[in-house]
Design a protein around this motif. Sequence first.
Motif, PDB file in Angstrom:
ATOM      1  N   ASN A 205       0.822  -1.209   0.000  1.00  0.00           N
ATOM      2  CA  ASN A 205       0.000   0.000   0.000  1.00  0.00           C
ATOM      3  C   ASN A 205       0.860   1.265   0.000  1.00  0.00           C
ATOM      4  OD1 ASN A 205      -2.377  -1.457  -0.014  1.00  0.00           O
ATOM      5  ND2 ASN A 205      -2.660  -1.365   2.214  1.00  0.00           N
ATOM      6  N   ALA A 206       2.091   1.133   0.532  1.00  0.00           N
ATOM      7  CA  ALA A 206       3.029   2.250   0.528  1.00  0.00           C
ATOM      8  C   ALA A 206       3.841   2.299  -0.766  1.00  0.00           C
ATOM      9  CB  ALA A 206       3.973   2.156   1.729  1.00  0.00           C
ATOM     10  N   GLY A 207       3.562   1.379  -1.699  1.00  0.00           N
ATOM     11  CA  GLY A 207       4.270   1.342  -2.968  1.00  0.00           C
ATOM     12  C   GLY A 207       5.704   0.863  -2.846  1.00  0.00           C
ATOM     13  N   LYS A 208       5.967   0.000  -1.865  1.00  0.00           N
ATOM     14  CA  LYS A 208       7.339  -0.443  -1.619  1.00  0.00           C
ATOM     15  C   LYS A 208       7.470  -1.953  -1.798  1.00  0.00           C
ATOM     16  CE  LYS A 208       8.232   3.634   1.113  1.00  0.00           C
ATOM     17  NZ  LYS A 208       8.774   4.258   2.330  1.00  0.00           N
ATOM     18  N   THR A 209       8.715  -2.432  -1.736  1.00  0.00           N
ATOM     19  CA  THR A 209       9.057  -3.790  -2.130  1.00  0.00           C
ATOM     20  C   THR A 209       9.073  -4.740  -0.937  1.00  0.00           C
ATOM     21  OG1 THR A 209      10.427  -2.887  -3.904  1.00  0.00           O
ATOM     22  CG2 THR A 209      10.794  -5.189  -3.315  1.00  0.00           C
ATOM     23  N   VAL A 210       8.507  -5.925  -1.125  1.00  0.00           N
ATOM     24  CA  VAL A 210       8.505  -6.966  -0.096  1.00  0.00           C
ATOM     25  C   VAL A 210       9.666  -7.921  -0.353  1.00  0.00           C
ATOM     26  CG1 VAL A 210       7.227  -8.886   0.928  1.00  0.00           C
ATOM     27  CG2 VAL A 210       6.010  -6.809   0.201  1.00  0.00           C
ATOM     28  N   GLY A 211      10.545  -8.064   0.618  1.00  0.00           N
ATOM     29  CA  GLY A 211      11.676  -8.974   0.497  1.00  0.00           C
ATOM     30  C   GLY A 211      11.283 -10.394   0.836  1.00  0.00           C
ATOM     31  N   GLY A 212      11.932 -11.349   0.168  1.00  0.00           N
ATOM     32  CA  GLY A 212      11.588 -12.751   0.374  1.00  0.00           C
ATOM     33  C   GLY A 212      12.659 -13.552   1.074  1.00  0.00           C
ATOM     34  N   HIS A 213      12.261 -14.719   1.549  1.00  0.00           N
ATOM     35  CA  HIS A 213      13.163 -15.677   2.188  1.00  0.00           C
ATOM     36  C   HIS A 213      12.423 -16.999   2.194  1.00  0.00           C
ATOM     37  CE1 HIS A 213      15.882 -17.119   5.600  1.00  0.00           C
ATOM     38  NE2 HIS A 213      14.890 -17.996   5.606  1.00  0.00           N
ATOM     39  N   TYR A 214      12.607 -17.786   1.133  1.00  0.00           N
ATOM     40  CA  TYR A 214      11.933 -19.074   1.014  1.00  0.00           C
ATOM     41  C   TYR A 214      12.975 -20.170   1.152  1.00  0.00           C
ATOM     42  CZ  TYR A 214       8.844 -22.759  -0.744  1.00  0.00           C
ATOM     43  OH  TYR A 214       8.102 -23.899  -0.872  1.00  0.00           O
ATOM     44  N   ALA A 215      13.165 -20.630   2.374  1.00  0.00           N
ATOM     45  CA  ALA A 215      14.224 -21.602   2.661  1.00  0.00           C
ATOM     46  C   ALA A 215      13.664 -23.014   2.662  1.00  0.00           C
ATOM     47  CB  ALA A 215      14.887 -21.285   3.992  1.00  0.00           C
ATOM     48  N   SER A 216      13.140 -23.422   1.532  1.00  0.00           N
ATOM     49  CA  SER A 216      12.593 -24.767   1.407  1.00  0.00           C
ATOM     50  C   SER A 216      12.917 -25.296   0.024  1.00  0.00           C
ATOM     51  CB  SER A 216      11.072 -24.747   1.606  1.00  0.00           C
ATOM     52  OG  SER A 216      10.500 -25.997   1.264  1.00  0.00           O
ATOM     53  N   PRO A 217      13.212 -26.587  -0.093  1.00  0.00           N
ATOM     54  CA  PRO A 217      13.456 -27.178  -1.417  1.00  0.00           C
ATOM     55  C   PRO A 217      12.169 -27.446  -2.186  1.00  0.00           C
ATOM     56  CG  PRO A 217      13.676 -28.846   0.280  1.00  0.00           C
ATOM     57  CD  PRO A 217      13.451 -27.556   1.001  1.00  0.00           C
TER      58      PRO A 217
END
Length: 601
Positions: A207-219
């Motif tokens: 909603n603030a027009g900003k970027t969501v960082g990810g962290h998907y630590a699964s195979p």
Amino acid sequence: MEHIKHKTWAQSAARLVAVAAGRAPADLVIRGGIWVNVQTREVLPDHDIAIADGRFAYCGPDASHCVGPDTQIIEAGGQYMIPGLCDGHMHIESGMLTPAEFARAVIPHGTTSMFTDPHEIANVLGLRGVRMMHDEALMQPVNIFTQMPSCAPSAPGLETTGFEITADDVAEAMGWPGIIGLGEMMNFPGVVNGDPKMLAEMAATMNAGKTVGGHYASPDLGPAFAAYVAGGPADDHEGTCEADAIARVRQGMRSMMRLGSAWYDVETQITAITEKGLDSRNFILCTDDCHSGTLVNDGHMNRVVRHAIACGCDPLVALQMATINTATHFGLERELGSISPGRRADVVLTSDLRTLPIHRVIARGVTVAIDGAITVECPHYDWPDDARATVHLGKTLCGADFHIHAPAGANEVRARVIGVVENQAPTKALSADLQVQDGLVPGDPARDICQIALVERHRGTGGVVNAFVSGFGYTGDMAMASTVAHDSHHMIVVGTSHTDMALAANRLGEVGGGVTVWKDGREIALVKLPIAGLMSDEPAQDVAAAADRMMAAMADCGCDLNNAYMQHSLLGLVVIPELRISDLGLVDVTKFEITDLFEDI
């Protein structure tokens, strides 16, 4: 030394236009260089760059029309002019340094932009700690953008942090001037299962027009991964193989490939570009975690770019992944990441695009480093006393606090053991049959099994959780303790001697945090990290020297792992498989549940 004040594009636009048109003189002209254009992936010899108000005004074959009587001239002498390097994902605290000293360490290596997630301090000091990091970051002569931490705790119900981050905290932080987005969304099971808190944090960010960082630590790259991407994370740095990189970019994420002090995940993923031919503009280089010794001795983003090139990547592609790709991802392509009119004048002069020696670093139009020596101030925040007193043990620990009692009547037990994997973040869930001695279960250093303990340090409960770990190779009577213990940052103690483990833990309580190594009842190395038990505001070289002594002390105790300190500090990271330790017990991260130390035989 000069402190750089930064003007916005709006404040500078009229002058930039006038300089580019030749109606006004530039502040600085770099003459006779090779323009490395990351917009077009070209190398253009005999070009000039004119700079005004800390921004590029003109980039072309001849900037003589921009030169006035007071214009500073830098003769590039045929050197390459590349954009200042960007680190797309990193944690300043992992360098053991405050933002000011981290900046001082990396500026001579050509880093002029960093996208940082201070979730380490968030676990210790909450939103207030994040604000202090954010404020010191904005004081620096280079661009340090802050991502608001998303997960403190990283896995609710599996650990207890000093503070928790809420969706309201995220919404508040989105209005701060230096916040660029949401930090890595580590609670990937929460996203996959539609956890309202996680979705609310990501919604506040979008909603603030900003970027969501990810962290998907699964195979698992099936429906669970698709669900995670649908939830909002726009990038991911947890990939460890080519298939991970390909899956991320195919689903519309940016694949962030990291080379940190202990994470070597570029070589195994860059084949997606070099062999499979995927579009490189969707790939970004980053460090994630670098301790001070790596920064001072080996480099920062220049080290990552060199490594990518050594892995077969075209130098211009590698530079794009450390400049324009990063800027574009965070919505800053018009602000930085390339040598183009209107952008911040962040430029590095180098004589070779493959080995990347850093001869001169210019940030916002001012020379900030020459041949490895910094030439500007990096101002310090006035850290308050309560940020320097965060290690609360609740009692003086003794050897008995580290005893592991066997089940009644048992002569032998089968124990779960955390298995360290060199140069990677994941651990292995191992098993070992151990003998019972006087009702206790000791480790077995002869089989590389020693003890690990997590000591609660936020609320002074006196709590100690004990388990086993393998992979460090320790021998003799020793212990190593650290208050850097991602992500909840309690204290992790690894050792072969209960007495030394107690001595090490009490020592960190005495000095307010850091890392200490003990052997045969005496301390042989100490890195003091008094700010939140995570950072020092001493010069980077001094902290690096102490860290070097700490690494040597680990080796003296039998450990030969590459950057084993980083492995030590991640043993409590309950969002990366397979087995970890927390203040609540041993955590099976494949199932996201607390598990017993002993298995049925």
